[in-house]
Design a protein around this motif. Structure first.
Motif, PDB file in Angstrom:
ATOM      1  N   GLN A 138      34.349  83.816  21.612  1.00 22.97           N
ATOM      2  CA  GLN A 138      34.292  82.826  20.527  1.00 22.97           C
ATOM      3  C   GLN A 138      35.568  81.981  20.493  1.00 22.97           C
ATOM      4  OE1 GLN A 138      33.578  85.841  17.541  1.00 22.97           O
ATOM      5  NE2 GLN A 138      31.604  84.911  17.013  1.00 22.97           N
ATOM      6  N   ILE A 139      36.701  82.633  20.647  1.00 20.26           N
ATOM      7  CA  ILE A 139      37.986  81.908  20.640  1.00 20.26           C
ATOM      8  C   ILE A 139      38.044  80.953  21.816  1.00 20.26           C
ATOM      9  CG2 ILE A 139      40.492  82.156  20.874  1.00 20.26           C
ATOM     10  CD1 ILE A 139      40.161  84.910  19.463  1.00 20.26           C
ATOM     11  N   LEU A 140      37.627  81.418  22.988  1.00 22.43           N
ATOM     12  CA  LEU A 140      37.653  80.574  24.179  1.00 22.43           C
ATOM     13  C   LEU A 140      36.724  79.378  24.012  1.00 22.43           C
ATOM     14  CD1 LEU A 140      38.821  80.210  26.984  1.00 22.43           C
ATOM     15  CD2 LEU A 140      36.992  81.652  27.878  1.00 22.43           C
ATOM     16  N   ALA A 141      35.538  79.604  23.470  1.00 15.87           N
ATOM     17  CA  ALA A 141      34.583  78.503  23.250  1.00 15.87           C
ATOM     18  C   ALA A 141      35.162  77.479  22.274  1.00 15.87           C
ATOM     19  CB  ALA A 141      33.261  79.051  22.731  1.00 15.87           C
ATOM     20  N   GLU A 142      35.799  77.967  21.216  1.00 13.75           N
ATOM     21  CA  GLU A 142      36.398  77.056  20.246  1.00 13.75           C
ATOM     22  C   GLU A 142      37.544  76.267  20.880  1.00 13.75           C
ATOM     23  OE1 GLU A 142      38.771  77.158  15.979  1.00 13.75           O
ATOM     24  OE2 GLU A 142      37.576  78.886  16.577  1.00 13.75           O
ATOM     25  N   SER A 143      38.352  76.943  21.689  1.00 12.87           N
ATOM     26  CA  SER A 143      39.466  76.248  22.376  1.00 12.87           C
ATOM     27  C   SER A 143      38.939  75.164  23.298  1.00 12.87           C
ATOM     28  CB  SER A 143      40.296  77.255  23.169  1.00 12.87           C
ATOM     29  OG  SER A 143      40.884  78.197  22.316  1.00 12.87           O
ATOM     30  N   LYS A 144      37.888  75.487  24.043  1.00  7.77           N
ATOM     31  CA  LYS A 144      37.309  74.488  24.957  1.00  7.77           C
ATOM     32  C   LYS A 144      36.761  73.307  24.181  1.00  7.77           C
ATOM     33  CE  LYS A 144      36.019  77.476  28.814  1.00  7.77           C
ATOM     34  NZ  LYS A 144      34.897  78.064  29.555  1.00  7.77           N
ATOM     35  N   SER A 145      36.113  73.564  23.057  1.00  4.15           N
ATOM     36  CA  SER A 145      35.548  72.438  22.290  1.00  4.15           C
ATOM     37  C   SER A 145      36.655  71.548  21.736  1.00  4.15           C
ATOM     38  CB  SER A 145      34.639  72.947  21.161  1.00  4.15           C
ATOM     39  OG  SER A 145      35.401  73.542  20.129  1.00  4.15           O
ATOM     40  N   LEU A 146      37.787  72.148  21.365  1.00  3.10           N
ATOM     41  CA  LEU A 146      38.915  71.342  20.875  1.00  3.10           C
ATOM     42  C   LEU A 146      39.491  70.470  21.981  1.00  3.10           C
ATOM     43  CD1 LEU A 146      40.729  73.975  18.624  1.00  3.10           C
ATOM     44  CD2 LEU A 146      39.414  71.987  17.863  1.00  3.10           C
ATOM     45  N   LEU A 147      39.518  71.001  23.194  1.00  3.47           N
ATOM     46  CA  LEU A 147      40.047  70.241  24.339  1.00  3.47           C
ATOM     47  C   LEU A 147      39.122  69.072  24.696  1.00  3.47           C
ATOM     48  CD1 LEU A 147      41.305  73.096  26.669  1.00  3.47           C
ATOM     49  CD2 LEU A 147      42.695  71.464  25.409  1.00  3.47           C
ATOM     50  N   GLN A 204      46.768  80.374  35.078  1.00  2.00           N
ATOM     51  CA  GLN A 204      46.775  79.911  33.693  1.00  2.00           C
ATOM     52  C   GLN A 204      45.621  80.516  32.900  1.00  2.00           C
ATOM     53  OE1 GLN A 204      46.767  75.651  33.997  1.00  2.00           O
ATOM     54  NE2 GLN A 204      48.849  75.560  34.790  1.00  2.00           N
ATOM     55  N   VAL A 205      44.446  80.578  33.494  1.00  2.00           N
ATOM     56  CA  VAL A 205      43.284  81.163  32.823  1.00  2.00           C
ATOM     57  C   VAL A 205      43.542  82.641  32.537  1.00  2.00           C
ATOM     58  CG1 VAL A 205      40.852  81.825  33.152  1.00  2.00           C
ATOM     59  CG2 VAL A 205      41.610  79.503  33.708  1.00  2.00           C
ATOM     60  N   ASP A 206      44.101  83.343  33.503  1.00  2.00           N
ATOM     61  CA  ASP A 206      44.408  84.764  33.310  1.00  2.00           C
ATOM     62  C   ASP A 206      45.419  84.951  32.188  1.00  2.00           C
ATOM     63  OD1 ASP A 206      42.659  85.400  35.350  1.00  2.00           O
ATOM     64  OD2 ASP A 206      44.243  85.710  36.857  1.00  2.00           O
ATOM     65  N   TRP A 207      46.428  84.079  32.109  1.00  2.00           N
ATOM     66  CA  TRP A 207      47.443  84.159  31.059  1.00  2.00           C
ATOM     67  C   TRP A 207      46.794  83.962  29.689  1.00  2.00           C
ATOM     68  CZ3 TRP A 207      49.357  80.709  27.403  1.00  2.00           C
ATOM     69  CH2 TRP A 207      50.538  81.094  26.752  1.00  2.00           C
ATOM     70  N   ILE A 208      45.940  82.947  29.571  1.00  2.00           N
ATOM     71  CA  ILE A 208      45.253  82.687  28.304  1.00  2.00           C
ATOM     72  C   ILE A 208      44.359  83.867  27.934  1.00  2.00           C
ATOM     73  CG2 ILE A 208      43.489  81.241  27.183  1.00  2.00           C
ATOM     74  CD1 ILE A 208      44.691  78.871  28.819  1.00  2.00           C
ATOM     75  N   ARG A 209      43.632  84.393  28.904  1.00  2.00           N
ATOM     76  CA  ARG A 209      42.745  85.537  28.651  1.00  2.00           C
ATOM     77  C   ARG A 209      43.546  86.731  28.131  1.00  2.00           C
ATOM     78  NH1 ARG A 209      39.846  85.502  33.146  1.00  2.00           N
ATOM     79  NH2 ARG A 209      38.139  84.439  32.123  1.00  2.00           N
ATOM     80  N   THR A 210      44.700  86.989  28.736  1.00  2.00           N
ATOM     81  CA  THR A 210      45.549  88.099  28.298  1.00  2.00           C
ATOM     82  C   THR A 210      46.019  87.882  26.869  1.00  2.00           C
ATOM     83  OG1 THR A 210      46.283  88.526  30.561  1.00  2.00           O
ATOM     84  CG2 THR A 210      47.689  89.352  28.792  1.00  2.00           C
ATOM     85  N   LYS A 211      46.439  86.661  26.556  1.00  2.00           N
ATOM     86  CA  LYS A 211      46.885  86.350  25.196  1.00  2.00           C
ATOM     87  C   LYS A 211      45.752  86.551  24.198  1.00  2.00           C
ATOM     88  CE  LYS A 211      51.155  84.997  25.668  1.00  2.00           C
ATOM     89  NZ  LYS A 211      52.255  85.666  25.007  1.00  2.00           N
TER      90      LYS A 211
END
Length: 79
Positions: free
Chosen positions: A68-77, A45-52
């Motif tokens: 930055q996108i990953l950090a923002e996604s994590k903060s939303l979760l 799942q992490v690899d899929w998100i990273r690819t996207k």
């Protein structure tokens, strides 16, 4: 099936024993195999998100970096 010898910290060994004792799993081996399967699925799942994220970043969809996108996604979760 291959056999492995591993060393566990006392808290981890106690946790494994308690899981088997509570009949969640029939053995430590079964539990460890299940934990590895879960980790492998999570990595997929992490690899899929990273690819996207990389595809979106390469298309110019955003000026934010993948970090930055990953950090923002994590903060939303975590909200």
């Amino acid at each position: 099936m291959s056999r492995q010898s591993i060393s566990l910290t006392e808290p981890n060994d106690n946790w494994l024993k308690n899981q088997v004792k509570s009949k969640e799993y029939s053995s430590k081996s079964e539990l460890i195999n299940d934990l590895i399967r879960q980790a492998r699925n999570q990595q997929v799942q992490v690899d899929w998100i990273r690819t996207k994220l990389e595809k979106a970043e390469n298309k110019g969809f955003t000026s934010d970096s993948k970090d930055q996108i990953l950090a923002e996604s994590k903060s939303l979760l975590n909200d």
